[in-house]
Write an enzyme that holds these catalytic residues in place. Structure first.
Site, mmCIF file in Angstrom:
data_model
loop_
_atom_site.group_PDB
_atom_site.id
_atom_site.type_symbol
_atom_site.label_atom_id
_atom_site.label_comp_id
_atom_site.label_asym_id
_atom_site.label_seq_id
_atom_site.Cartn_x
_atom_site.Cartn_y
_atom_site.Cartn_z
ATOM 1 N N CYS A 159 0.995 -1.151 -0.102
ATOM 2 C CA CYS A 159 -0.073 0.004 0.145
ATOM 3 C C CYS A 159 1.087 1.310 0.170
ATOM 4 C CB CYS A 159 -0.974 0.072 1.303
ATOM 5 S SG CYS A 159 -1.882 1.408 1.149
ATOM 6 N N CYS A 162 -0.284 4.153 2.545
ATOM 7 C CA CYS A 162 0.010 3.688 3.829
ATOM 8 C C CYS A 162 1.607 3.708 4.176
ATOM 9 C CB CYS A 162 -0.576 2.316 4.331
ATOM 10 S SG CYS A 162 -2.152 2.350 4.005
#
Length: 198
Positions: A159, A162
């Site tokens: 991700c 993130c």
């Protein structure tokens, strides 16, 4: 076709002993590597053992990170190995539980924010996530270490949003790049081992 038991090399047996696995332990992946006389097994053993040596992460931190990463990998053998190791290094039951919770929460966040990032549609950014993250508020192991676990899990799960957010938080909290790098290196090694030992 009859299958014959694979005899593991001394190096592989040493690696399995390090992981506290019995003499009868085997996986198909290990068998395939052994039958092909793959030199990779030596690399895997060295990479894993080297993961326990760090100038920027304590042995306890390595073990607790290992719990989070092995839970994220869904690997029961490594989860047990690192949980026992974490206890031996002085981690409390609460710290170990937090690593498990972190892996689970970040798996949810990584799916959700990856979707937002991939689609890149303003409407999805406006809709509330409605994912509870109270565990991040006052982590047992401290904010910096929780962010470090979050970054490592997010790196494995791919991700980008993130990873960037947790890396920025870590820098803001005063973490050195070397510490971040070591956590991600540990994540990469545990992920690689989880493909062979399961």
């Amino acid at each position: 076709m009859e299958s014959t038991a694979t005899t593991y090399s001394e190096s592989t047996q040493e690696f399995l002993e390090f992981l506290k696995l019995g003499k009868d332990y085997e996986t198909q992946a290990l068998d395939l590597l052994e039958n092909g006389k793959s030199r990779y097994l030596a690399d895997l053993k060295i990479n894993f053992k080297n993961s326990f040596e760090s100038e920027v992460l304590t042995k306890k931190e390595i073990a607790v990170l290992g719990v989070a990463l092995s839970v994220n990998a869904g690997n029961a053998i490594l989860r047990t190995f690192f949980a026992v190791n974490a206890q031996q290094e002085g981690a409390s039951a609460e710290e170990i539980a937090e690593a498990v919770g972190c892996a689970s929460l970040l798996s949810a966040n990584n799916v959700f924010y990856r979707f937002r990032h991939f689609v890149n549609k303003e409407k999805y950014n406006e809709i509330p996530a409605r994912i509870k993250m109270n565990i991040m508020g006052r982590p047992v192991g401290g904010k910096e270490f929780f962010e470090l676990m979050s970054l490592a899990v997010s790196a494995v799960n791919g991700c980008e949003m993130c990873v960037k957010a947790h890396e920025a938080s870590l820098i803001e909290l005063g973490a050195k790049e070397e510490r971040i790098f070591e956590a991600v290196r540990l994540a990469s090694v545990i992920t690689s081992v989880s493909k062979i030992v399961y």
